[in-house]
Enzyme design. Structure first.
Site, PDB file in Angstrom:
ATOM      1  N   HIS A  23      65.487  93.705-105.902  1.00  0.00           N
ATOM      2  CA  HIS A  23      66.195  92.872-105.073  1.00  0.00           C
ATOM      3  C   HIS A  23      66.629  92.880-103.867  1.00  0.00           C
ATOM      4  O   HIS A  23      66.597  92.629-102.656  1.00  0.00           O
ATOM      5  CB  HIS A  23      66.253  92.051-105.593  1.00  0.00           C
ATOM      6  CG  HIS A  23      64.990  90.657-106.738  1.00  0.00           C
ATOM      7  ND1 HIS A  23      65.306  90.474-107.812  1.00  0.00           N
ATOM      8  CD2 HIS A  23      63.053  90.492-106.162  1.00  0.00           C
ATOM      9  CE1 HIS A  23      63.994  90.622-108.399  1.00  0.00           C
ATOM     10  NE2 HIS A  23      63.039  90.119-107.460  1.00  0.00           N
ATOM     11  N   LYS A  47      56.529  79.866-114.117  1.00  0.00           N
ATOM     12  CA  LYS A  47      57.344  81.410-114.729  1.00  0.00           C
ATOM     13  C   LYS A  47      57.569  80.534-115.657  1.00  0.00           C
ATOM     14  O   LYS A  47      58.614  79.821-115.125  1.00  0.00           O
ATOM     15  CB  LYS A  47      57.594  82.421-113.830  1.00  0.00           C
ATOM     16  CG  LYS A  47      57.117  83.056-112.838  1.00  0.00           C
ATOM     17  CD  LYS A  47      57.940  84.103-112.388  1.00  0.00           C
ATOM     18  CE  LYS A  47      56.874  84.586-111.018  1.00  0.00           C
ATOM     19  NZ  LYS A  47      57.841  85.699-110.516  1.00  0.00           N
ATOM     20  N   ARG A  96      55.261  96.012-104.381  1.00  0.00           N
ATOM     21  CA  ARG A  96      55.629  97.401-105.298  1.00  0.00           C
ATOM     22  C   ARG A  96      54.648  97.919-105.128  1.00  0.00           C
ATOM     23  O   ARG A  96      54.841  99.196-105.249  1.00  0.00           O
ATOM     24  CB  ARG A  96      56.170  96.674-106.550  1.00  0.00           C
ATOM     25  CG  ARG A  96      57.243  96.088-106.090  1.00  0.00           C
ATOM     26  CD  ARG A  96      57.443  94.999-107.603  1.00  0.00           C
ATOM     27  NE  ARG A  96      56.533  94.096-107.581  1.00  0.00           N
ATOM     28  CZ  ARG A  96      56.594  93.352-109.461  1.00  0.00           C
ATOM     29  NH1 ARG A  96      57.891  92.714-109.684  1.00  0.00           N
ATOM     30  NH2 ARG A  96      55.647  92.614-109.163  1.00  0.00           N
ATOM     31  N   SER A 134      61.263  91.476-112.568  1.00  0.00           N
ATOM     32  CA  SER A 134      62.116  90.248-113.456  1.00  0.00           C
ATOM     33  C   SER A 134      61.556  90.864-114.790  1.00  0.00           C
ATOM     34  O   SER A 134      62.114  90.212-115.710  1.00  0.00           O
ATOM     35  CB  SER A 134      62.616  89.216-112.827  1.00  0.00           C
ATOM     36  OG  SER A 134      63.242  89.571-111.412  1.00  0.00           O
TER      37      SER A 134
END
Length: 165
Positions: A23, A47, A96, A134
């Site tokens: 990040h 989440k 990513r 994460s």
């Protein structure tokens, strides 16, 4: 006659649970393209977060404190409402791997359908952070692993405290 231009600003939304070096890398690179990067920490998320909103904001502020042109703020509700409140038209999203693209493309498309003024800028992560997420950092930490290569020390400490027996 010189033109007055408004500052180029971008919003980087996410849960940042926790904020990672990936990040941070995207923020540092975005600062080179924009006058201000607003890191927007989402209150609502599908989440399951391990850190409450205030702590996620504080960790992001701590990690990004030395980067000029960055502001961290929490937000609730629709991202479009935040963009309107901030007077920003551009969203930053990181990619990513190819697997991220479909989901991010869907989000960008729906944002654009809701407001034609909104653009999404995709930046590829640096090679060192290609598979960093994460959720992986949380899992490694939960299982007692060292996450020092993936997050700043303040985040590693917060994770150790969160998962301490």
């Amino acid at each position: 006659m010189s033109q007055v231009t408004s500052p180029r600003r971008i919003v980087y939304p996410g849960t940042f649970d926790p904020i990672t070096l990936g990040h941070e890398d995207l923020v540092r690179r975005a600062v080179g393209l924009f006058d201000e990067v607003v890191v927007a920490v989402a209150a609502e998320t599908p989440k399951q977060t391990i850190f409450p909103l205030a702590e996620r904001v504080a960790l992001a502020e701590a990690c990004l404190a030395g980067i000029a042109g960055v502001r961290v703020r929490p937000f609730e509700g629709l991202l479009l409402h935040l963009l309107q409140a901030e007077g920003v038209r551009v969203i930053l999203r990181g990619l990513r791997a190819v697997s991220d693209f479909e989901h991010e493309f869907q989000l960008a498309s729906i944002q654009r359908r809701m407001d034609l003024q909104v653009e999404t800028l995709f930046l590829m992560t640096s090679d060192a952070h290609t598979f960093l997420s994460s959720s992986l950092v949380r899992e490694i930490s939960r299982l007692g692993g060292d996450v020092g290569a993936f997050v700043q020390p303040v985040v590693a400490d917060a994770l150790r405290q969160r998962f301490a027996p």
